[in-house]
Design a protein around this motif. Structure first.
Motif, PDB file in Angstrom:
ATOM      1  N   MET A 122       5.819 -55.582 -18.285  1.00 17.22           N
ATOM      2  CA  MET A 122       5.562 -56.791 -17.540  1.00 17.22           C
ATOM      3  C   MET A 122       6.621 -56.926 -16.457  1.00 17.22           C
ATOM      4  O   MET A 122       7.777 -56.621 -16.680  1.00 17.22           O
ATOM      5  N   HIS A 123       6.195 -57.353 -15.281  1.00 16.31           N
ATOM      6  CA  HIS A 123       7.147 -57.682 -14.215  1.00 16.31           C
ATOM      7  C   HIS A 123       6.515 -58.712 -13.287  1.00 16.31           C
ATOM      8  O   HIS A 123       5.327 -58.980 -13.342  1.00 16.31           O
ATOM      9  N   VAL A 124       7.330 -59.279 -12.421  1.00 11.06           N
ATOM     10  CA  VAL A 124       6.866 -60.266 -11.441  1.00 11.06           C
ATOM     11  C   VAL A 124       6.500 -59.525 -10.161  1.00 11.06           C
ATOM     12  O   VAL A 124       7.294 -58.712  -9.674  1.00 11.06           O
ATOM     13  N   PRO A 125       5.296 -59.760  -9.605  1.00 10.73           N
ATOM     14  CA  PRO A 125       4.924 -59.100  -8.354  1.00 10.73           C
ATOM     15  C   PRO A 125       5.905 -59.425  -7.231  1.00 10.73           C
ATOM     16  O   PRO A 125       6.480 -60.516  -7.175  1.00 10.73           O
ATOM     17  N   ASP A 126       6.091 -58.470  -6.312  1.00  6.94           N
ATOM     18  CA  ASP A 126       7.028 -58.646  -5.203  1.00  6.94           C
ATOM     19  C   ASP A 126       6.578 -59.707  -4.200  1.00  6.94           C
ATOM     20  O   ASP A 126       7.399 -60.373  -3.596  1.00  6.94           O
ATOM     21  N   ASP A 127       5.276 -59.846  -4.010  1.00 10.04           N
ATOM     22  CA  ASP A 127       4.761 -60.781  -3.007  1.00 10.04           C
ATOM     23  C   ASP A 127       3.665 -61.678  -3.599  1.00 10.04           C
ATOM     24  O   ASP A 127       2.507 -61.562  -3.229  1.00 10.04           O
ATOM     25  N   PRO A 128       4.016 -62.566  -4.524  1.00  6.25           N
ATOM     26  CA  PRO A 128       3.007 -63.406  -5.167  1.00  6.25           C
ATOM     27  C   PRO A 128       2.371 -64.386  -4.179  1.00  6.25           C
ATOM     28  O   PRO A 128       3.030 -64.852  -3.244  1.00  6.25           O
ATOM     29  N   PRO A 129       1.088 -64.691  -4.353  1.00  6.69           N
ATOM     30  CA  PRO A 129       0.422 -65.637  -3.455  1.00  6.69           C
ATOM     31  C   PRO A 129       0.907 -67.063  -3.685  1.00  6.69           C
ATOM     32  O   PRO A 129       1.475 -67.384  -4.743  1.00  6.69           O
ATOM     33  N   GLU A 130       0.677 -67.923  -2.714  1.00 10.29           N
ATOM     34  CA  GLU A 130       1.110 -69.317  -2.832  1.00 10.29           C
ATOM     35  C   GLU A 130       0.326 -70.048  -3.912  1.00 10.29           C
ATOM     36  O   GLU A 130       0.880 -70.849  -4.656  1.00 10.29           O
ATOM     37  N   ASN A 131      -0.985 -69.798  -4.000  1.00  6.48           N
ATOM     38  CA  ASN A 131      -1.835 -70.413  -5.014  1.00  6.48           C
ATOM     39  C   ASN A 131      -2.521 -69.317  -5.824  1.00  6.48           C
ATOM     40  O   ASN A 131      -2.636 -68.176  -5.377  1.00  6.48           O
ATOM     41  N   CYS A 132      -3.008 -69.674  -6.985  1.00  4.81           N
ATOM     42  CA  CYS A 132      -3.690 -68.746  -7.876  1.00  4.81           C
ATOM     43  C   CYS A 132      -4.967 -68.221  -7.208  1.00  4.81           C
ATOM     44  O   CYS A 132      -5.809 -69.010  -6.783  1.00  4.81           O
ATOM     45  N   PRO A 133      -5.141 -66.900  -7.102  1.00 10.55           N
ATOM     46  CA  PRO A 133      -6.347 -66.362  -6.468  1.00 10.55           C
ATOM     47  C   PRO A 133      -7.599 -66.523  -7.336  1.00 10.55           C
ATOM     48  O   PRO A 133      -8.708 -66.445  -6.832  1.00 10.55           O
ATOM     49  N   ALA A 134      -7.433 -66.778  -8.624  1.00 13.47           N
ATOM     50  CA  ALA A 134      -8.583 -66.943  -9.512  1.00 13.47           C
ATOM     51  C   ALA A 134      -9.183 -68.343  -9.424  1.00 13.47           C
ATOM     52  O   ALA A 134     -10.392 -68.504  -9.410  1.00 13.47           O
ATOM     53  N   CYS A 135      -8.325 -69.388  -9.334  1.00 15.92           N
ATOM     54  CA  CYS A 135      -8.846 -70.763  -9.338  1.00 15.92           C
ATOM     55  C   CYS A 135      -8.418 -71.574  -8.117  1.00 15.92           C
ATOM     56  O   CYS A 135      -8.923 -72.665  -7.894  1.00 15.92           O
ATOM     57  N   GLY A 136      -7.453 -71.083  -7.328  1.00 15.69           N
ATOM     58  CA  GLY A 136      -7.005 -71.779  -6.128  1.00 15.69           C
ATOM     59  C   GLY A 136      -5.965 -72.856  -6.347  1.00 15.69           C
ATOM     60  O   GLY A 136      -5.484 -73.469  -5.401  1.00 15.69           O
ATOM     61  N   ALA A 137      -5.572 -73.098  -7.586  1.00 14.36           N
ATOM     62  CA  ALA A 137      -4.606 -74.158  -7.910  1.00 14.36           C
ATOM     63  C   ALA A 137      -3.171 -73.638  -7.841  1.00 14.36           C
ATOM     64  O   ALA A 137      -2.928 -72.430  -7.938  1.00 14.36           O
ATOM     65  N   PRO A 138      -2.205 -74.554  -7.697  1.00 19.06           N
ATOM     66  CA  PRO A 138      -0.797 -74.151  -7.803  1.00 19.06           C
ATOM     67  C   PRO A 138      -0.528 -73.601  -9.214  1.00 19.06           C
ATOM     68  O   PRO A 138      -1.262 -73.906 -10.149  1.00 19.06           O
ATOM     69  N   TYR A 139       0.526 -72.819  -9.350  1.00 20.71           N
ATOM     70  CA  TYR A 139       0.890 -72.269 -10.657  1.00 20.71           C
ATOM     71  C   TYR A 139       2.400 -72.310 -10.812  1.00 20.71           C
ATOM     72  O   TYR A 139       3.137 -72.407  -9.838  1.00 20.71           O
ATOM     73  N   ALA A 140       2.855 -72.221 -12.066  1.00 22.37           N
ATOM     74  CA  ALA A 140       4.287 -72.291 -12.349  1.00 22.37           C
ATOM     75  C   ALA A 140       4.955 -70.932 -12.274  1.00 22.37           C
ATOM     76  O   ALA A 140       6.097 -70.809 -11.836  1.00 22.37           O
ATOM     77  N   SER A 141       4.260 -69.878 -12.712  1.00 23.15           N
ATOM     78  CA  SER A 141       4.839 -68.539 -12.687  1.00 23.15           C
ATOM     79  C   SER A 141       3.716 -67.511 -12.710  1.00 23.15           C
ATOM     80  O   SER A 141       2.573 -67.822 -13.034  1.00 23.15           O
ATOM     81  N   VAL A 142       4.069 -66.281 -12.383  1.00 25.21           N
ATOM     82  CA  VAL A 142       3.109 -65.172 -12.403  1.00 25.21           C
ATOM     83  C   VAL A 142       3.798 -63.956 -12.998  1.00 25.21           C
ATOM     84  O   VAL A 142       5.002 -63.744 -12.805  1.00 25.21           O
ATOM     85  N   SER A 143       3.039 -63.175 -13.762  1.00 27.68           N
ATOM     86  CA  SER A 143       3.554 -61.933 -14.323  1.00 27.68           C
ATOM     87  C   SER A 143       2.468 -60.871 -14.220  1.00 27.68           C
ATOM     88  O   SER A 143       1.284 -61.176 -14.249  1.00 27.68           O
ATOM     89  N   ARG A 144       2.884 -59.606 -14.067  1.00 29.60           N
ATOM     90  CA  ARG A 144       1.937 -58.492 -13.950  1.00 29.60           C
ATOM     91  C   ARG A 144       2.028 -57.643 -15.209  1.00 29.60           C
ATOM     92  O   ARG A 144       3.113 -57.301 -15.662  1.00 29.60           O
ATOM     93  N   HIS A 145       0.868 -57.305 -15.736  1.00 30.19           N
ATOM     94  CA  HIS A 145       0.786 -56.533 -16.980  1.00 30.19           C
ATOM     95  C   HIS A 145      -0.130 -55.335 -16.781  1.00 30.19           C
ATOM     96  O   HIS A 145      -1.273 -55.497 -16.354  1.00 30.19           O
ATOM     97  N   ALA A 146       0.354 -54.149 -17.109  1.00 29.93           N
ATOM     98  CA  ALA A 146      -0.439 -52.935 -16.983  1.00 29.93           C
ATOM     99  C   ALA A 146      -0.917 -52.436 -18.340  1.00 29.93           C
ATOM    100  O   ALA A 146      -1.808 -51.612 -18.415  1.00 29.93           O
ATOM    101  N   GLY A 147      -0.345 -52.950 -19.401  1.00 25.95           N
ATOM    102  CA  GLY A 147      -0.747 -52.555 -20.744  1.00 25.95           C
ATOM    103  C   GLY A 147      -1.434 -53.707 -21.450  1.00 25.95           C
ATOM    104  O   GLY A 147      -1.781 -54.711 -20.835  1.00 25.95           O
ATOM    105  N   GLY A 148      -1.625 -53.572 -22.712  1.00 23.30           N
ATOM    106  CA  GLY A 148      -2.257 -54.626 -23.490  1.00 23.30           C
ATOM    107  C   GLY A 148      -1.342 -55.830 -23.652  1.00 23.30           C
ATOM    108  O   GLY A 148      -0.122 -55.718 -23.625  1.00 23.30           O
ATOM    109  N   PHE A 149      -1.951 -56.996 -23.800  1.00 26.19           N
ATOM    110  CA  PHE A 149      -1.187 -58.213 -24.027  1.00 26.19           C
ATOM    111  C   PHE A 149      -2.086 -59.245 -24.689  1.00 26.19           C
ATOM    112  O   PHE A 149      -3.299 -59.104 -24.707  1.00 26.19           O
TER     113      PHE A 149
END
Length: 70
Positions: free
Chosen positions: A1-28
């Motif tokens: 897990m890591h934090v993306p280098d260039d996270p968007p201002e709002n959530c691309p899935a729902c368009g709302a503000p968010y508190a944090s973002v994490s990237r996962h390449a494996g199972g979670f």
């Protein structure tokens, strides 16, 4: 897990503000039952140099349209 280098201002899935973002390449696992901090997590697929991954956008109760007392 890591934090993306260039996270968007709002959530691309729902368009709302968010508190944090994490990237996962494996199972979670996501379990938000009785979670005091977050009410919703949105998932957005992304491609990386290592393959497919998901960005997880963590929304607080207030950001997801609920009260902090729920």
């Amino acid at each position: 897990m890591h934090v993306p280098d260039d996270p968007p201002e709002n959530c691309p899935a729902c368009g709302a503000p968010y508190a944090s973002v994490s990237r996962h390449a494996g199972g979670f696992m996501v379990n938000l039952i009785d979670n005091e901090r977050y009410r919703r997590v949105c998932f957005h697929p992304v491609g990386t140099s290592a393959g497919a991954a998901f960005d997880c956008f963590h929304h607080t109760h207030r950001q997801a349209g609920g009260s902090v007392d729920e």
